[in-house]
Design a protein around this motif. Sequence first.
Motif: not given
Lengths: 361, 86
Positions: A259-261, A276-277, A283-285
Amino acid sequence: MTQPTPSPVLSTPLSLIAELTHRCPLHCLYCSNPIEMQKAELELATEDWQRVFQQAAQMGVLHLHLTGGEPLARKDLPQLIRAGRDAGLYVNMITSGVGLTEERLATLVDAGLEHLQLSFQDIEETSANHIAGTRSHAIKLALVPVLKKFHVAFTINLVVHRMNLDHLEEFIALAEQLQPDRLEIAHVQYYGWALKNRALLMPTAEQVERSIPIVEAARQRLRGKIHLEAVFPDYFGSFPKACVGGWGRQMMLIDPAGLALPCHSAAVIPGLKFDNVRDHDLRWIWQSSSAFNRFRGDAWMSDTCRTCERKERDFGGCRCQAFMLTGDPDAIDPVCSLSPDHGLLQTLRISVPDVLPIWRG
Amino acid sequence: MELSSIPRLAPGCRLHPTEDVLLIPEGTLNLTGPTREILALLDGQKTVEQVVADLLRQYPDAPADVIQKDILDLLSRLQQRGVVRA
Ligand code: SF4
Ligand code: SF4
């Protein structure tokens, strides 16, 4: 009412914090990891991290911080370090040192590790182990001369709070003897597990005041020998700090399950959806994840912040802290003297003597 | 820092391969002017004096005494900051 300024141009993240695992042999009272930890079987695979590091470097990220939990709990740690370096990132690791032998360290340095951070809990064995919930103090001390054999930058972190702030001078002297390249003095931040022990750990205003000249004297004395950085608790200030350099502005954290925080403790804020990666590229995240966009710009801010010139510097302060103290994630950080909730801080600063420690399981 | 010192980058400090920045633990230092070229000359063997000579070869018209002083100042400052050792 002031009009919100249109969304600012997206900045490039500078650092990526990779929480490789939540497994850890220590049980620190002040652990800032979430209370609900990610399970080992959900951890990202080596290939996932390799891909993430590549994507990060392509976006312009410079520093990779490998942390946990304890990164040494990952068997593929050398591959992960190598992957970071191959991608072009600067590789730093934050470790408890428990389980780090000379042989193992040699493989890590060989793989490209550039900087290692080791934290100390206190000056003497009993109380340090008490705080870490583990017998780790002697292990750390023994590790230092081994570390010094390698060409790797070495930082000692002194984690300070009410229980050890009164002997800061001796604590700095201990660190000085160990001759790190850098010395960081950091106050406990009250997130994750540490929040449970806040009443026990929060220093008094007098303690903090007494510590300031001690730190200054050390900075002068060590100049040119050991680079000292000290972060003071913002609980005692009148203006908040720019938490993580501003929400979604400088850093990304990837948790063990991918998970990207936008910040270490972002999960405490209800209603945020983390991407989630495994499903999206970085980049999208960075550009599109709703969690990253939630507190960008000033549209979410109260009028007080939106019309305040400090908003370009502190971005309205820490969102997690605002939420934890007021229950409203959009509230002005109560550390700010302009916050209607600033009085809450006065209450928290009063010491509560008879509280018992709660260790991580 | 003296002319006879042998300066080198401290552990954990390296030049970014393409950008004008020095990567250091927990951050970056932006490099201006010829700083990058000077740091690139530090190989752990050359003395400051040799570094000055190397740079003068690249900039033959530059005033030697000024260059020497600038390099000594720069390296001392970076040493104070902990990113250069001598
Ligand atoms: S704070 Fe202590 S228990 Fe928490 S991850 Fe770090 S070393 Fe482990
Ligand atoms: S009002 Fe908002 S922007 Fe201004 S100092 Fe306080 S928290 Fe920062």
